[in-house]
Design an enzyme around this catalytic site. Sequence first.
Site, PDB file in Angstrom:
ATOM      1  N   GLU A 140       0.779  -1.249   0.000  1.00 26.58           N
ATOM      2  CA  GLU A 140       0.000   0.000   0.000  1.00 26.58           C
ATOM      3  C   GLU A 140       0.803   1.287   0.000  1.00 26.58           C
ATOM      4  OE1 GLU A 140      -3.061  -0.217   3.008  1.00 26.58           O
ATOM      5  OE2 GLU A 140      -4.141  -1.758   1.910  1.00 26.58           O
TER       6      GLU A 140
HETATM    7  C1  BMA Z   1      -4.620  -3.222   5.034  1.00 29.28           C
HETATM    8  C2  BMA Z   1      -3.335  -3.785   5.449  1.00 29.28           C
HETATM    9  C3  BMA Z   1      -2.929  -3.378   6.802  1.00 29.28           C
HETATM   10  C4  BMA Z   1      -4.061  -3.101   7.705  1.00 29.28           C
HETATM   11  C5  BMA Z   1      -5.363  -3.583   7.149  1.00 29.28           C
HETATM   12  C6  BMA Z   1      -6.538  -3.222   7.965  1.00 29.28           C
HETATM   13  O1  BMA Z   1      -4.717  -2.490   3.957  1.00 29.28           O
HETATM   14  O2  BMA Z   1      -2.381  -3.651   4.470  1.00 29.28           O
HETATM   15  O3  BMA Z   1      -2.031  -2.306   6.762  1.00 29.28           O
HETATM   16  O4  BMA Z   1      -3.820  -3.637   8.924  1.00 29.28           O
HETATM   17  O5  BMA Z   1      -5.548  -3.035   5.912  1.00 29.28           O
HETATM   18  O6  BMA Z   1      -6.735  -1.839   8.025  1.00 29.28           O
END
Ligand code: BMA
Length: 825
Positions: free
Chosen positions: A437
């Site tokens: 991300e």
């Molecule tokens: C995502 C993951 C984490 C996170 C999860 C929940 O996008 O990549 O970084 O813990 O969402 O928010």
Amino acid sequence: MSIPQLKLRQQQILNHGWFFKERQIKLSLEADFATPEGWYSCRVPSSTYQNLLEQQLIPDPYYDQNEHLVQWVGERDWLYRLEFNANQNYTYSELCFDGLDTFASVYLNGQLILENQNMFLGQRIPVQLQAKNTLEIHFKSAWFEGLKRMEANGGAKPLWNGDASRVHVRKAQYHYSWDWGPKLLDSGIWQEIRLEQFNTRIADLTLQTNLEPNFEISSLDILLQLNGQFETAEVVLTLCDPNGITLEKTRLPATTALKHQFMVLQPKLWYPHTLGSQPLYCLKVVLLQDGVIVDQSEQSFGIRQVRVVQEPIANQSGSSFYFEINGIAMFTSGANWIPDDLMLARVTPERYRARIEAAKNANMTMLRIWGGGIYEDKIFYQLCDQMGILVWQDFMFGCAIYPSYPAFLENVKQEASYQIKRLRNHPSIVIWTGNNEDYPLAFGQGLYDASVAPDATATFGARVIYEQVLPNCMQEFAPDAYYQAGSPFFGAFPDDQTIGDRHTWDVWGSAAVPYREYQHLGGRFVSEFGMCAAPRLETLREVIPANQWSPSSPSFEHHMKADQGMMRLHKYAADIAKNLETLEDFVFATQIVQSEALNAAYRIWRRAWGRPHHRACGGALVWQLNDCWQVSSWAIIDSSHRYKPAYYTVKRALQAITINLWTDGAIWASNHHLETWQCDLEIYIFDLQGQVIHFETRAVNLAANASTELGTMPQGQAIYAVRLLQNNQVIARDSIFPEPYVQFELPKANIQVEQIGKHQLKISTDKPVKAVWLETNEISDNMLDLMPNDPQILELASIPEQLELRFLGGQKVFNLQAQLVIGDD
Ligand code: BMA
């Protein structure tokens, strides 16, 4: 110099006899190491939090709000010390550090031999030994080291989760806290330390298979690198088949870099567990000097072809994204994996096995090792190789704008080279991605411009890492592996549904839209999606004091870390039932939401797995399989290995054959078998009093490895149920109750549970009932929608005396011991 004796390379694992203590800054480092006071014995591998806990010097950081009481540990320096004896009859001695967390100065007999700056980088240090030696390690606080580096390199940059200084520290990023984890800035010797002694040794072994497109023959290219004195040495290479039978053996004169090629005819191919078996070949290498073995090594490997297919899709824009293994296209279902504990050395092989087996038993075929955690222990990958679970491997960067100054890039390059070499021979790993991300984050901040070439001095300088440093390392050490710069990696914008992989967070996250919207929120491959729920009640009891046993207590709220987490939990739970005042009722409501949401997502996205050239969705990975402590999170297995109800729902939604319903009346089946299946479809419609108002049955053909549309049902306010039968056996079910559940009163059902064998229960009902949960862990199925005249048989490891049942709108306790049928098997 005398001629060294011929001797086998020796390994001494330095795991015993360690002591640790808190650094006293009023003393010089030398004096501090020398002082006899304050040392405690400790195990290795371990971590400082774990050692303090084992010595009862801190309270359990997971209990209640103890997290706050133990923050000081991460703000101090720690000293570790070992005395060991060594043999001095070898030409070379090397100390091997598989993992030090993180800023560690290592001294051997008072001499600095290593300044470690990366938790993920194994180090091998040539040393001069004495008969008696002292190894001393000074771990500096990662917290303060990170802050210093941040200040020296342009200050805080945008990020999600944790502290802005974390991006400067090559340490597990979730240690800085995450939206499912506490902050524990741990330190210590988290991986093995070994003394290796040799006159000559096998320094590196590279294997590369190349399977011909007809799958009839594969080459195996071997590159062997040797260290030390091997002028008169020879190498014996033995190739063994998956049964350990020698296929070929050859003896060659040793050289610094020795190349050889074997051919494997009619290779036995490695498959994920849903498509075939997991044969593992083995290459054995023996190094001989004058006929005496001086070193040996073996490496297992699998032979398979992997393609990530990105091609046009009929009547749709963009391109597909799916995995094809040995020519077979597959819808890939699975989960995201996070580190299983904050104190990493506590994750035993048994824990890994239990989790990965659970994923396999839930019909999953892939686990994604997420970039905010760690490159996992070798046991993780070995188990995936053996069990036929595909691995999606992120590099360890997550949710941030990372720096790109030269020393940082060099550190990353060493880490990547080390990890690729460590992991490249695992057939289970089918994709590598540069980060988690970071692109969507940069995009959202206006820092990313795809039309500009990556540049370390730019606002999103880390593109140099993901688009140059990492792919170059991949090219050098694993040229055949599939690499992509990030996850998600997209077309024009991060939420692109037509190209690349997608993280679907519109449900639960951002606007928190209802889960039925998953219908419009899929992607070519959904590598993340999820819904939070509380852990199981017994798991909560481990950390919530009895006087805080309520959904609004500070302790329960402390065990939820997501942004607006409690508010979102309440929002979704309010669609399930009113008056969720007790913790039991609230917890169950959140678990129903999670179960329903994941069920909807998997079924609707599998529907988009059409026949060839119509593979509009190639897979979905639920966020997340596991947890690292007792927390309300997206995990479907809680940290005490208790399954949340969604675990069973997901398992059913991922069966090889499913029958599915949607709220618009659509009926379809999904079939992962490679053959067409013929089944009988039964459709039942009940009115809201539970009376059957419609029944029909017909024969249906389910296309091979695809979904098949089976028409629609008449619509109205009713309860719909479908079953697929083969030879009069029910092989799949689905049902739809009027939504939102809170607005409808279901007919009062008379549920019956009957013991029909030593390990078997029969459960039945006279009226439709939603989300029947049996409060037990080892059971073949659970969280069931029950319909009249459709009893279900459940297998249990053992039948409890009393069984608690919860379901939408009620609960019931059965006394089963009274029913035991004597002599029954
Ligand atoms: C995502 C993951 C984490 C996170 C999860 C929940 O996008 O990549 O970084 O813990 O969402 O928010």
